[in-house]
Scaffold this motif. Structure first.
Motif, short mmCIF file in Angstrom:
data_model
loop_
_atom_site.label_atom_id
_atom_site.label_comp_id
_atom_site.label_asym_id
_atom_site.label_seq_id
_atom_site.Cartn_x
_atom_site.Cartn_y
_atom_site.Cartn_z
N MET A 1 0.78 -1.17 -0.08
CA MET A 1 -0.02 -0.16 -0.08
C MET A 1 0.95 1.22 0.00
SD MET A 1 -2.65 1.06 3.05
CE MET A 1 -4.17 1.84 2.48
N TYR A 2 0.56 2.08 -0.78
CA TYR A 2 1.15 3.31 -1.03
C TYR A 2 0.99 4.26 0.35
CZ TYR A 2 2.86 2.35 -5.74
OH TYR A 2 3.36 1.86 -6.74
N VAL A 3 1.98 5.06 0.94
CA VAL A 3 1.83 5.93 1.90
C VAL A 3 2.09 7.25 1.21
CG1 VAL A 3 2.88 6.99 3.98
CG2 VAL A 3 2.87 4.32 3.76
N CYS A 4 3.07 7.54 0.51
CA CYS A 4 3.31 8.63 -0.25
C CYS A 4 3.08 8.62 -1.62
CB CYS A 4 4.90 9.14 -0.22
SG CYS A 4 5.08 10.72 -0.85
N ASN A 5 2.01 9.28 -2.36
CA ASN A 5 1.60 8.92 -3.70
C ASN A 5 2.42 9.99 -4.55
OD1 ASN A 5 -0.42 7.12 -3.45
ND2 ASN A 5 -1.79 8.74 -2.75
N CYS A 6 2.92 11.01 -4.03
CA CYS A 6 3.65 12.04 -4.61
C CYS A 6 5.23 11.16 -5.14
CB CYS A 6 4.18 13.01 -4.06
SG CYS A 6 2.54 14.00 -3.48
N VAL A 9 6.01 6.11 -2.38
CA VAL A 9 6.81 5.36 -1.44
C VAL A 9 5.82 4.58 -0.60
CG1 VAL A 9 8.07 5.56 0.83
CG2 VAL A 9 8.20 7.28 -1.03
N THR A 10 5.93 3.04 -0.41
CA THR A 10 5.01 2.28 0.09
C THR A 10 5.27 2.14 1.81
OG1 THR A 10 6.67 0.59 -0.21
CG2 THR A 10 5.23 0.74 -1.83
N GLU A 11 4.24 1.51 2.29
CA GLU A 11 4.28 1.17 3.64
C GLU A 11 5.50 0.56 4.00
OE1 GLU A 11 1.63 -0.33 7.36
OE2 GLU A 11 0.59 0.48 5.55
N ALA A 12 5.71 -0.48 3.22
CA ALA A 12 6.91 -1.61 3.54
C ALA A 12 8.08 -0.64 3.48
CB ALA A 12 7.01 -2.49 2.61
N GLN A 13 8.42 0.38 2.56
CA GLN A 13 9.40 1.13 2.39
C GLN A 13 9.89 2.13 3.82
OE1 GLN A 13 8.29 2.44 -1.47
NE2 GLN A 13 10.31 1.97 -2.28
N VAL A 14 8.67 2.62 4.30
CA VAL A 14 8.85 3.53 5.37
C VAL A 14 9.18 2.35 6.52
CG1 VAL A 14 7.33 4.91 6.88
CG2 VAL A 14 7.11 5.23 4.41
N GLN A 15 8.57 1.47 6.66
CA GLN A 15 9.20 0.44 7.69
C GLN A 15 10.27 0.12 7.36
OE1 GLN A 15 6.99 -0.40 10.47
NE2 GLN A 15 8.99 -1.03 11.07
N GLN A 16 10.82 -0.13 6.24
CA GLN A 16 12.39 -0.48 6.28
C GLN A 16 13.37 0.67 6.57
OE1 GLN A 16 13.47 -3.52 5.18
NE2 GLN A 16 15.51 -2.69 5.71
N ARG A 44 0.36 9.48 8.17
CA ARG A 44 0.22 8.23 8.25
C ARG A 44 1.84 7.45 8.59
NH1 ARG A 44 -1.05 3.63 8.74
NH2 ARG A 44 -0.78 2.04 7.00
N ILE A 45 2.84 8.42 7.91
CA ILE A 45 4.25 8.01 8.45
C ILE A 45 4.39 8.06 10.00
CG2 ILE A 45 6.72 8.86 8.40
CD1 ILE A 45 5.95 9.92 5.53
N GLN A 46 3.74 9.06 10.71
CA GLN A 46 3.87 9.04 12.10
C GLN A 46 3.09 7.93 12.77
OE1 GLN A 46 1.90 13.11 12.26
NE2 GLN A 46 4.15 13.98 13.06
N ALA A 47 2.10 7.55 12.06
CA ALA A 47 1.44 6.31 12.60
C ALA A 47 2.12 5.18 12.45
CB ALA A 47 0.11 6.09 11.91
N ILE A 48 2.78 4.96 11.36
CA ILE A 48 3.87 3.86 10.93
C ILE A 48 4.81 4.11 12.29
CG2 ILE A 48 5.40 2.63 9.59
CD1 ILE A 48 3.54 3.60 7.17
N LEU A 49 5.60 5.01 12.32
CA LEU A 49 6.68 5.27 13.32
C LEU A 49 6.09 4.88 14.89
CD1 LEU A 49 8.34 8.15 11.87
CD2 LEU A 49 9.13 5.80 11.64
#
Length: 77
Positions: A1-6, A9-16, A44-49
Motif C-alpha cells: 500500500m502506498y503511503v506517499c503517492n507523490c 513510497v510504500t508502507e513497507a519502504q517506510v517500515q524498512q 500516516r508516516i507518524q502512525a507507522i513510526l
C-alpha cells in the motif's frame, strides 16, 4: 500500500527505513522524500513510526538522582 503517492513510497519502504534507524518523519523524508511534497502522508508516516518502529529511550531510575555522580566537582574545579 502506498503511503506517499507523490513519490510512490510504500508502507513497507517506510517500515524498512524505520528498521534502519529513521525514527521521525523528517528522517523518513531524508531517506526517501516521503512527506516533502504535499505533506498529506506525514500523519500516516507518524502512525507507522508510532507502532514501535523505533526503540523508546529507557526512563531514568526514579530512585537515583540524575546528578548524583557530579558531587564534589565544584570543589575540585
Amino acid at each position: 500500500m502506498y503511503v506517499c503517492n507523490c513519490f510512490g513510497v510504500t508502507e513497507a519502504q517506510v517500515q524498512q527505513h524505520a528498521d534502519n534507524g529513521a525514527c521521525t518523519p523528517r528522517q523518513i523524508a531524508s531517506a526517501c522524500k516521503a512527506g516533502t511534497d504535499c505533506g498529506s502522508c506525514v500523519r500516516r508516516i507518524q502512525a507507522i513510526l508510532g507502532r514501535g518502529a523505533c526503540p523508546r529511550p529507557a526512563s531514568a531510575d526514579p530512585g537515583t538522582p540524575v546528578l548524583a555522580g557530579l558531587e564534589g566537582l565544584e570543589e575540585a574545579a
